[in-house]
Design an enzyme around this catalytic site. Structure first.
Site, PDB file in Angstrom:
ATOM      1  N   ARG A   1       0.829  -1.211   0.000  1.00 28.71           N
ATOM      2  CA  ARG A   1       0.000   0.000   0.000  1.00 28.71           C
ATOM      3  C   ARG A   1       0.859   1.256   0.000  1.00 28.71           C
ATOM      4  NH1 ARG A   1      -3.328  -2.870   4.069  1.00 28.71           N
ATOM      5  NH2 ARG A   1      -5.132  -3.752   2.975  1.00 28.71           N
TER       6      ARG A   1
ATOM      7  N   ARG B   1       1.441   0.649 -11.548  1.00 28.14           N
ATOM      8  CA  ARG B   1       0.395   0.663 -10.528  1.00 28.14           C
ATOM      9  C   ARG B   1      -0.613  -0.471 -10.760  1.00 28.14           C
ATOM     10  NH1 ARG B   1      -4.244  -0.030  -7.990  1.00 28.14           N
ATOM     11  NH2 ARG B   1      -4.560   1.446  -6.293  1.00 28.14           N
TER      12      ARG B   1
ATOM     13  N   LYS C   1      -2.527 -11.925  -0.528  1.00 27.29           N
ATOM     14  CA  LYS C   1      -3.781 -12.420   0.037  1.00 27.29           C
ATOM     15  C   LYS C   1      -3.917 -13.930  -0.150  1.00 27.29           C
ATOM     16  CE  LYS C   1      -6.308  -8.070  -0.200  1.00 27.29           C
ATOM     17  NZ  LYS C   1      -7.519  -7.359  -0.653  1.00 27.29           N
TER      18      LYS C   1
ATOM     19  N   ASN D   1     -11.579  -4.725  -1.088  1.00 28.39           N
ATOM     20  CA  ASN D   1     -11.797  -4.086   0.211  1.00 28.39           C
ATOM     21  C   ASN D   1     -12.427  -2.717  -0.053  1.00 28.39           C
ATOM     22  OD1 ASN D   1     -11.609  -2.693   2.683  1.00 28.39           O
ATOM     23  ND2 ASN D   1      -9.812  -3.876   3.292  1.00 28.39           N
TER      24      ASN D   1
ATOM     25  N   GLU E   1     -10.732   1.210  -0.918  1.00 27.85           N
ATOM     26  CA  GLU E   1     -10.990   1.932  -2.168  1.00 27.85           C
ATOM     27  C   GLU E   1     -11.605   3.298  -1.892  1.00 27.85           C
ATOM     28  OE1 GLU E   1     -13.296  -0.419  -4.844  1.00 27.85           O
ATOM     29  OE2 GLU E   1     -11.903  -2.119  -4.801  1.00 27.85           O
TER      30      GLU E   1
ATOM     31  N   THR F   1      -7.024  -2.995 -12.315  1.00 26.78           N
ATOM     32  CA  THR F   1      -6.165  -3.666 -11.341  1.00 26.78           C
ATOM     33  C   THR F   1      -6.831  -4.931 -10.814  1.00 26.78           C
ATOM     34  OG1 THR F   1      -5.188  -1.547 -10.672  1.00 26.78           O
ATOM     35  CG2 THR F   1      -4.917  -3.402  -9.163  1.00 26.78           C
TER      36      THR F   1
ATOM     37  N   GLU G   1      -5.520  -8.754 -10.907  1.00 22.86           N
ATOM     38  CA  GLU G   1      -5.451  -9.589  -9.711  1.00 22.86           C
ATOM     39  C   GLU G   1      -6.161 -10.918  -9.927  1.00 22.86           C
ATOM     40  OE1 GLU G   1      -6.972  -7.275  -6.480  1.00 22.86           O
ATOM     41  OE2 GLU G   1      -5.450  -5.718  -6.677  1.00 22.86           O
TER      42      GLU G   1
END
Length: 312
Positions: free
Chosen positions: A18, A192, A203, A229, A233, A284, A288
């Site tokens: 993060r 990014r 995770k 999450n 966001e 993103t 993922e």
């Protein structure tokens, strides 16, 4: 915006990830501000416009040529490669693999002059690369919007010189300067977006048993839920708007911001927020999920069962 994987104690720490993503926000905002200082210059995004490129036997656009030349130099400096360990070589066909957080927009890049650095294995071998989508969206949706103010200012200047009609808009001739910043923006956005792989891997390792059945079933909706999450966001978008509003300000000689009705700032703040909300965040998540769908490739059922029963 670099991460030193030789020194990082845990490159898959969510807090560490993060912090890198938050710093990348600054890079992206500042790069967009720099691009907003030039007019749209649509010629640099169209193929077959520059005879000079045709003479070089290059069929792409001015920006694509800039990317190719820039990334060729960076590839020689081993930006995109790393030395992989033996078990990764067994899974992928090439000895020279993509660096964990760097993804070029062009193919056929030269080999590095120096031997690739031997990073510790961080991500699972995968072929997820969404740079083509990033390039298309940036050129078609972002550039025209963030350059509106500079384009209109240019048109006003041209009209004062008697230039009217289609010739008064869009093109200020700064092809090199605009493309240079474009490359910086694209590389930052790419970094990014592809950093989502680090989020997924982190995770997954925390709770493999929750992910493995969904991966085996190809359940993209459940995987998206596992990695999302909403509160993170929400805070991201609030922070991003505050940053963009601050960085977009002009300042007086004494350092005080020029907050007056005639000062529009250096960039469209809503555009920056919308870029993240409507594109960077959703893309993103796609990265993922696509990464997770490849997370078990090449593993035997015994290895998968061992993973499912393991703890972080």
């Amino acid at each position: 915006m670099q991460a030193n994987y030789m020194l990082a104690k845990d490159p898959l720490s969510l807090d560490g990830i993060r912090s890198i993503l938050i710093r990348l926000e600054d890079t992206i905002i500042f790069s967009l501000i720099e691009r907003a200082q030039f007019a749209h210059n649509p010629r640099i995004y169209d193929r077959g416009v520059f005879k000079e490129l045709e003479d070089l036997k290059f069929k792409g656009s001015w920006l694509e040529w800039f990317l190719k030349e820039t990334e060729a130099f960076h590839a020689k400096a081993r930006r995109y490669t790393r030395l992989v360990t033996f078990f990764i070589v067994l899974l992928l066909s090439s000895d020279r693999q993509i660096s964990p957080d760097e993804y070029p927009f062009t193919t056929g890049l030269p080999a590095p002059i120096l031997p690739p650095p031997e990073y510790p294995p961080i991500l699972y071998p995968n072929k997820v690369n969404v740079n083509a989508s990033i390039l298309s969206f940036y050129v078609r949706s972002i550039v025209p919007r963030i350059t509106v103010q500079a384009t209109l200012t240019l048109a006003c200047l041209k009209r004062s010189r008697g230039i009217t009609g289609d010739d008064e808009l869009e093109d200020d001739g700064n092809y090199g300067s605009a493309a240079t910043v474009d490359v910086e923006v694209l590389q930052a956005i790419s970094k990014r977006v592809h950093y989502g792989k680090f989020v997924s891997e982190s995770k997954f390792r925390q709770n493999p048993a929750a992910f493995i059945p969904q991966i085996q079933q190809g359940n993209t909706e459940s995987l998206t839920t596992l990695i999302t999450n909403p509160e993170v966001e929400r805070r991201l978008l609030i922070r991003l708007r505050k940053k963009a509003m601050l960085y977009a300000q002009d300042f007086a000689n004494d350092g005080e911001p020029l907050n007056n009705c005639t000062n529009k700032g250096k960039i469209d703040v809503d555009c920056v927020v919308d870029l993240y909300e409507s594109y960077i965040i959703p893309l993103t998540k796609e990265v993922e999920v696509d990464y997770l769908l490849q997370r078990l490739d090449g593993l035997s059922q015994e290895e998968i069962d061992k993973l499912a029963n393991s703890k972080h």
